[in-house]
Design a protein around this motif. Structure first.
Motif, PDB file in Angstrom:
ATOM      1  N   PRO A  15       0.824  -1.220   0.000  1.00 11.14           N
ATOM      2  CA  PRO A  15       0.000   0.000   0.000  1.00 11.14           C
ATOM      3  C   PRO A  15       0.856   1.266   0.000  1.00 11.14           C
ATOM      4  CG  PRO A  15      -0.053  -1.051   2.159  1.00 11.14           C
ATOM      5  CD  PRO A  15       0.753  -1.946   1.259  1.00 11.14           C
ATOM      6  N   PHE A  16       0.206   2.369  -0.285  1.00 10.94           N
ATOM      7  CA  PHE A  16       0.834   3.687  -0.345  1.00 10.94           C
ATOM      8  C   PHE A  16       0.047   4.602   0.583  1.00 10.94           C
ATOM      9  CE2 PHE A  16       0.890   7.808  -2.888  1.00 10.94           C
ATOM     10  CZ  PHE A  16       2.167   8.178  -2.522  1.00 10.94           C
ATOM     11  N   LYS A  18      -0.691   8.277   2.068  1.00  4.50           N
ATOM     12  CA  LYS A  18      -0.540   9.702   1.810  1.00  4.50           C
ATOM     13  C   LYS A  18      -0.500  10.460   3.133  1.00  4.50           C
ATOM     14  CE  LYS A  18      -0.806  11.754  -1.493  1.00  4.50           C
ATOM     15  NZ  LYS A  18       0.294  12.319  -2.289  1.00  4.50           N
ATOM     16  N   LEU A  65      -4.868   8.033  -6.171  1.00  2.00           N
ATOM     17  CA  LEU A  65      -4.810   6.669  -6.704  1.00  2.00           C
ATOM     18  C   LEU A  65      -3.939   6.624  -7.964  1.00  2.00           C
ATOM     19  CD1 LEU A  65      -8.437   5.305  -6.212  1.00  2.00           C
ATOM     20  CD2 LEU A  65      -6.347   4.451  -5.136  1.00  2.00           C
ATOM     21  N   GLU A  67      -1.376   8.563  -8.607  1.00  2.00           N
ATOM     22  CA  GLU A  67       0.017   8.642  -8.146  1.00  2.00           C
ATOM     23  C   GLU A  67       0.501   7.255  -7.715  1.00  2.00           C
ATOM     24  OE1 GLU A  67       2.682  10.923  -4.702  1.00  2.00           O
ATOM     25  OE2 GLU A  67       0.486  11.130  -4.687  1.00  2.00           O
ATOM     26  N   TYR A  68      -0.342   6.542  -6.983  1.00  2.00           N
ATOM     27  CA  TYR A  68      -0.024   5.187  -6.534  1.00  2.00           C
ATOM     28  C   TYR A  68       0.182   4.250  -7.731  1.00  2.00           C
ATOM     29  CZ  TYR A  68      -0.930   0.636  -4.238  1.00  2.00           C
ATOM     30  OH  TYR A  68      -0.874  -0.652  -3.787  1.00  2.00           O
ATOM     31  N   LYS A  71       3.485   4.827  -9.288  1.00  2.00           N
ATOM     32  CA  LYS A  71       4.565   4.256  -8.469  1.00  2.00           C
ATOM     33  C   LYS A  71       4.662   2.752  -8.711  1.00  2.00           C
ATOM     34  CE  LYS A  71       4.644   7.608  -4.698  1.00  2.00           C
ATOM     35  NZ  LYS A  71       6.010   8.063  -4.881  1.00  2.00           N
ATOM     36  N   THR A  97      -4.952   5.714   2.649  1.00  2.00           N
ATOM     37  CA  THR A  97      -4.113   4.582   2.271  1.00  2.00           C
ATOM     38  C   THR A  97      -4.638   4.049   0.953  1.00  2.00           C
ATOM     39  OG1 THR A  97      -3.677   4.001   4.582  1.00  2.00           O
ATOM     40  CG2 THR A  97      -3.318   2.271   2.924  1.00  2.00           C
ATOM     41  N   CYS A  98      -3.765   4.004  -0.040  1.00  2.00           N
ATOM     42  CA  CYS A  98      -4.108   3.476  -1.353  1.00  2.00           C
ATOM     43  C   CYS A  98      -3.600   2.043  -1.432  1.00  2.00           C
ATOM     44  CB  CYS A  98      -3.466   4.315  -2.455  1.00  2.00           C
ATOM     45  SG  CYS A  98      -3.983   6.049  -2.447  1.00  2.00           S
ATOM     46  N   SER A  99      -4.476   1.130  -1.862  1.00  2.00           N
ATOM     47  CA  SER A  99      -4.131  -0.278  -1.970  1.00  2.00           C
ATOM     48  C   SER A  99      -4.551  -0.811  -3.327  1.00  2.00           C
ATOM     49  CB  SER A  99      -4.848  -1.101  -0.889  1.00  2.00           C
ATOM     50  OG  SER A  99      -4.526  -0.645   0.394  1.00  2.00           O
ATOM     51  N   LEU A 118      -8.456  -1.184  -7.209  1.00  2.00           N
ATOM     52  CA  LEU A 118      -7.867  -0.115  -6.410  1.00  2.00           C
ATOM     53  C   LEU A 118      -8.815   0.327  -5.309  1.00  2.00           C
ATOM     54  CD1 LEU A 118      -6.622   2.090  -9.381  1.00  2.00           C
ATOM     55  CD2 LEU A 118      -5.233   0.532  -7.990  1.00  2.00           C
ATOM     56  N   ALA A 120      -8.944   3.408  -2.080  1.00  2.00           N
ATOM     57  CA  ALA A 120      -8.401   4.475  -1.236  1.00  2.00           C
ATOM     58  C   ALA A 120      -9.281   4.513   0.004  1.00  2.00           C
ATOM     59  CB  ALA A 120      -8.420   5.819  -1.954  1.00  2.00           C
TER      60      ALA A 120
END
Length: 138
Positions: A15-16, A18, A65, A67-68, A71, A97-99, A118, A120
């Motif tokens: 996950p990412f 923010k 999302l 941006e994630y 990445k 949290t982006c997953s 996806l 968020a």
């Protein structure tokens, strides 16, 4: 960054997280997007229409999302299709949290693709955005 050979259906990717959303960020996004609806920038207006204060643009969440996704894609994949639905309201102070979860892997026309679900979320587990992206793996 994705490694196609190590992916499998149902896999949850790293996950990412923010930093918390800020009011300044909302004002900057309003300027960048051209969406100057005062619901996103003016607490007094937001309260007049029954909200506790300003709320984030749904498209800002989509940007997070995106941006994630970029990445994850790194230099090895290119988004071929990206869509999102807005869920719960995002307000200043929310940490998102982006997953991503691998939905499927496939080949078409000699190209390899991975489809990701996806999400968020803000705490505690409130979905503020969900969607799907197809990445063409290079």
């Amino acid at each position: 960054m994705l490694n196609y050979e190590s992916l499998h259906e149902g896999q949850r990717l790293e996950p990412f997280i923010k930093p918390p959303v800020t009011k300044v960020q909302l004002v900057k996004y309003a300027g960048a997007s051209g969406d100057f609806n005062p619901l996103h920038t003016d607490d007094a207006f937001a309260q007049e229409i029954g909200m506790n204060g300003v709320i984030a643009h749904g498209m800002l969440v989509m940007g997070f999302l995106g941006e994630y996704v970029m990445k994850l894609a790194g230099d090895h994949a290119v988004p071929a299709n990206f869509k999102m639905r807005v869920g719960a309201v995002t307000v200043p102070g929310d940490r998102l949290t982006c997953s991503a979860f691998v939905k499927d892997l496939y080949e078409e026309g000699g190209q390899r693709f991975v489809r990701l679900d996806l999400i968020a979320e803000k705490e505690p587990e409130q979905v503020v955005g969900s969607g799907e992206v197809v990445l063409r793996v290079q």
